[in-house]
Design an enzyme around this catalytic site. Structure first.
Site, short mmCIF file in Angstrom:
data_model
loop_
_atom_site.label_atom_id
_atom_site.label_comp_id
_atom_site.label_asym_id
_atom_site.label_seq_id
_atom_site.Cartn_x
_atom_site.Cartn_y
_atom_site.Cartn_z
N GLY A 47 42.23 51.48 16.55
CA GLY A 47 40.82 50.30 16.60
C GLY A 47 40.84 50.00 17.82
O GLY A 47 41.81 50.71 18.61
N GLN A 52 37.60 46.66 25.43
CA GLN A 52 39.07 47.51 26.21
C GLN A 52 38.47 48.53 26.95
O GLN A 52 38.65 49.36 27.66
CB GLN A 52 39.85 47.72 25.51
CG GLN A 52 40.59 47.11 24.10
CD GLN A 52 41.44 47.39 22.84
OE1 GLN A 52 40.58 47.66 22.18
NE2 GLN A 52 42.51 47.78 23.86
N CYS A 94 48.98 47.90 21.66
CA CYS A 94 47.15 47.60 22.42
C CYS A 94 47.20 48.75 23.04
O CYS A 94 48.18 48.71 23.92
CB CYS A 94 47.26 45.93 23.08
SG CYS A 94 45.59 45.90 23.23
N LEU A 95 45.93 49.42 22.76
CA LEU A 95 45.92 49.95 23.97
C LEU A 95 45.93 50.09 25.30
O LEU A 95 46.32 50.19 26.48
CB LEU A 95 44.68 50.74 24.02
CG LEU A 95 44.22 52.85 23.42
CD1 LEU A 95 42.75 52.62 23.20
CD2 LEU A 95 45.28 53.36 23.95
N HIS A 136 43.05 42.08 14.56
CA HIS A 136 43.92 42.01 16.37
C HIS A 136 42.47 42.55 17.13
O HIS A 136 42.07 41.53 18.00
CB HIS A 136 44.72 43.59 16.10
CG HIS A 136 44.94 43.59 17.28
ND1 HIS A 136 45.85 43.73 17.67
CD2 HIS A 136 44.37 44.77 18.67
CE1 HIS A 136 46.63 44.73 19.04
NE2 HIS A 136 45.02 44.70 19.89
N GLU A 137 41.22 43.23 16.75
CA GLU A 137 40.31 43.66 17.27
C GLU A 137 39.46 42.46 17.55
O GLU A 137 38.76 42.12 18.85
CB GLU A 137 39.13 44.63 16.94
CG GLU A 137 40.20 45.93 16.86
CD GLU A 137 40.86 46.80 17.86
OE1 GLU A 137 40.85 46.16 19.23
OE2 GLU A 137 42.04 47.11 17.03
N HIS A 140 40.29 40.42 20.33
CA HIS A 140 39.92 41.19 21.41
C HIS A 140 38.81 40.35 21.83
O HIS A 140 38.78 39.76 23.30
CB HIS A 140 40.13 42.81 21.55
CG HIS A 140 41.65 43.43 21.68
ND1 HIS A 140 41.43 43.10 23.20
CD2 HIS A 140 41.63 44.20 20.95
CE1 HIS A 140 42.65 43.84 22.89
NE2 HIS A 140 42.78 44.71 22.05
ZN ZN Z 1 44.37 45.98 21.31
#
Ligand code: ZN
Length: 166
Positions: A47, A52, A94-95, A136-137, A140
């Site tokens: 995702g 991000q 998380c990226l 989670h997204e 963000h």
């Molecule tokens: Zn993330």
């Protein structure tokens, strides 16, 4: 299609207030396409949220197919969690915070309302990894990281070994 550079914590964009998408312009379509490409090309990634990759927009993409069978690719504009049931603690990565994972409390079962990339409003009920990924997204696009949700920064944050990134 270009792979977009990932913004890492504590980049200010990850905390910035995001804007709803009212008109799906060609530029928005291009951002969506690049986000999809970036997600698929990033290792272990299921995702991605617009902040991000440097856009303060209420836009997320996800595809948990590599982990479990659910809806396949989802492009969600202006997603809102309208229902959450049950609680569970899951280990998230998380990226934008590549060296750590954390134990986070999430709803087990959720209903989310959003527009798809054609602007059609849809309601999705889901659970499992897909449900966690959507939560989670959505965090963000509300300027939150999983760090903000762990109970204790001392005991619930871990140096990364190998977990998926959301
Ligand atoms: Zn993330």
């Amino acid at each position: 299609m270009p792979i977009l550079p990932i913004r890492h914590y504590p980049d200010a964009i990850l905390r910035k207030k995001t804007t709803s998408i009212q008109i799906i312009t060609a530029q928005i379509q291009e951002i969506i396409q690049n986000m999809i490409e970036t997600m698929y090309r990033s290792p272990n990634t299921i995702g991605l949220a617009a902040p991000q990759v440097g856009h303060a927009l209420r836009l997320i993409v996800l595809d948990v197919t590599s982990k479990e069978k659910r809806h396949g690719l989802l492009v969600l504009l202006n997603p809102v969690l309208i229902k959450g049931e049950g609680k569970k603690v899951v280990r998230e990565g998380c990226l934008s915070l590549p060296d750590y994972t954390g134990n986070v409390s999430r709803f087990e079962h959720i209903t989310v309302q959003a527009q798809n990339r054609e602007g059609k409003t849809l309601e999705i009920e889901t659970d499992g990894i897909e449900g966690v990924c959507i939560q989670h997204e959505i965090d963000h696009i509300n300027g939150m990281m999983f760090l903000d949700r762990v109970e204790s920064l001392k005991t619930d944050i871990f140096r990364r070994k190998r977990y998926q990134s959301l």
